[in-house]
Design a protein around this motif. Structure first.
Motif, short mmCIF file in Angstrom:
data_model
loop_
_atom_site.label_atom_id
_atom_site.label_comp_id
_atom_site.label_asym_id
_atom_site.label_seq_id
_atom_site.Cartn_x
_atom_site.Cartn_y
_atom_site.Cartn_z
N PHE A 1 55.02 34.21 25.19
CA PHE A 1 55.15 35.01 26.41
C PHE A 1 56.03 34.33 27.45
N ALA A 2 56.84 33.37 27.05
CA ALA A 2 57.77 32.75 27.99
C ALA A 2 58.71 33.81 28.53
N THR A 3 58.99 33.74 29.83
CA THR A 3 59.76 34.81 30.46
C THR A 3 60.59 34.30 31.62
N LYS A 4 61.64 35.05 31.91
CA LYS A 4 62.50 34.78 33.06
C LYS A 4 62.06 35.70 34.19
N ASP B 1 66.79 36.19 29.02
CA ASP B 1 65.36 36.09 28.76
C ASP B 1 65.09 35.48 27.38
N MET B 2 65.87 35.87 26.37
CA MET B 2 65.67 35.32 25.03
C MET B 2 65.98 33.83 25.00
N SER B 3 67.01 33.41 25.72
CA SER B 3 67.33 31.99 25.81
C SER B 3 66.20 31.23 26.49
N PHE C 1 63.53 31.91 37.51
CA PHE C 1 63.03 30.72 36.83
C PHE C 1 62.58 31.08 35.43
N CYS C 2 62.69 30.11 34.56
CA CYS C 2 62.22 30.27 33.18
C CYS C 2 60.82 29.70 33.09
N LEU C 3 59.82 30.57 32.98
CA LEU C 3 58.43 30.15 33.00
C LEU C 3 57.87 30.11 31.57
N PRO C 4 56.94 29.18 31.30
CA PRO C 4 56.40 29.05 29.93
C PRO C 4 55.56 30.25 29.50
N THR C 5 55.05 31.03 30.44
CA THR C 5 54.25 32.20 30.10
C THR C 5 54.13 33.08 31.33
N ILE C 6 53.58 34.27 31.16
CA ILE C 6 53.36 35.14 32.31
C ILE C 6 52.20 34.59 33.14
N GLN C 7 52.15 34.99 34.40
CA GLN C 7 51.19 34.41 35.33
C GLN C 7 49.75 34.59 34.86
N SER D 1 68.35 24.24 36.42
CA SER D 1 67.44 25.23 36.98
C SER D 1 66.78 24.73 38.26
N ALA D 2 66.43 23.43 38.29
CA ALA D 2 65.76 22.87 39.47
C ALA D 2 66.71 22.77 40.66
N VAL D 3 67.98 22.44 40.40
CA VAL D 3 68.94 22.25 41.48
C VAL D 3 69.45 23.58 42.02
N SER D 4 69.74 24.53 41.13
CA SER D 4 70.34 25.81 41.53
C SER D 4 69.30 26.89 41.82
N PHE D 5 68.01 26.61 41.56
CA PHE D 5 66.94 27.60 41.75
C PHE D 5 67.20 28.87 40.95
N SER D 6 67.76 28.72 39.77
CA SER D 6 68.02 29.89 38.92
C SER D 6 68.12 29.45 37.48
#
Length: 289
Positions: free
Chosen positions: A126-129, A61-63, A141-147, A51-56
């Motif tokens: 609330f982790a989300t893509k 979303d479930m994963s 990006f896969c974030l641990p929660t919404i902003q 994720s860090a190298v490819s910026f994606s």
């Protein structure tokens, strides 16, 4: 980090299996619990690296939710297993004739993993893509929660994953220091082994603090708007990230591979290549530390 972490933890598993020490030594069950949690957390690094190298984020979303939950869960399991190890060590040193029973150790294990599960689940619900911005749909990006909940989650993690465990470890170290100060004069060997065990508890608190506190300081700087883009801040961010991922590599070395029981074993010859020496037979409850 992946190479060192996998190698160290796999060596720990092989030593435990070879010596069958989990059945013989109750403390090793807690050390094995910590090693398993560290090993599982290392298995997640390739997803983070991609994720860090490819910026994606390559999956759905479930994963993303599962990935973020496993990150938090393995971190919590390792941290609470570390607390259990420090508690068990203090029990053994301060009351060597009545060490922790098997039932108590099993209860510690169940509590550590169950508590990790029930704490991590709401923190990652609330982790989300998310995409970086409009027109940049490939930058996800896969974030641990919404902003909106970001800093509530960070504050909760600081309290539950760092502050409370540090209090537990520190309290055990203080208790051990008081015991050593008030204890009667022991033999030279027993004194050396007991002080070595107390040093290991101190190192546990020190390494845990060094690896995780900078990351929370960085989050506080981000929240207060102190973080500025520049070489110094980027190096600080990089250092915090490396320290957090190094912790699973430090644990097996600190708690198992430096133990007196395994230092002369052929499986850890890479750490000790000195010639064999003859030692007197000494019986001590603390010499395994």
């Amino acid at each position: 980090i992946l190479g060192v972490g996998f190698g160290a933890n796999l060596l720990v598993f092989s030593l435990f299996a070879k010596h069958n020490s989990v059945r013989k030594n109750r403390l090793d069950a807690l050390l094995l619990s910590m090693a398993l949690a560290d090993f599982f957390s290392l298995l997640l690094i390739p997803f983070t690296l991609h994720s860090a190298v490819s910026f994606s984020w390559p999956l759905g979303d479930m994963s993303c939710k599962i990935y973020q939950f496993l990150l938090a869960f393995t971190l919590a399991a390792s941290t609470y297993s570390l607390c259990a190890v420090s508690m068990a060590r203090v029990m053994i040193i301060t009351n060597p004739y009545h060490p922790p029973t098997t039932d108590l150790v099993v209860l510690m294990l169940v509590m550590a993993w169950a508590l990790s599960f029930f704490i991590s689940l709401p923190l990652r619900i609330f982790a989300t893509k998310e995409s970086l911005g409009t027109g940049l749909t490939n930058f996800t990006f896969c974030l641990p929660t919404i902003q909106e909940h970001h800093y509530q989650v960070i504050l909760s993690q600081f309290v539950l994953y760092y502050f409370i465990p540090m209090l537990v470890i520190a309290a055990n170290y203080v208790r051990l220091a008081i015991f050593l100060h008030k204890s009667p004069i022991m033999s030279t060997v027993s004194t050396r082994n007991t002080r070595r065990a107390s040093l290991m508890v101190f190192l546990a608190a020190g390494t845990f603090s060094v690896c995780w506190l900078p990351g929370y300081i960085l989050e506080l700087c981000l929240y207060l708007g102190l973080y500025k883009h520049g070489q110094s801040w980027e190096m600080f961010y990089f250092t915090c990230t490396v320290l957090q991922y190094l912790h699973p590599c430090v644990n097996p070395v600190l708690y198992v591979l430096l133990s007196k029981r395994y230092r002369s074993n052929r499986g850890v010859w890479i750490f000790h290549c000195a010639r064999n020496r003859v030692h007197p037979q000494v019986t001590s409850m603390t010499e395994s530390f």
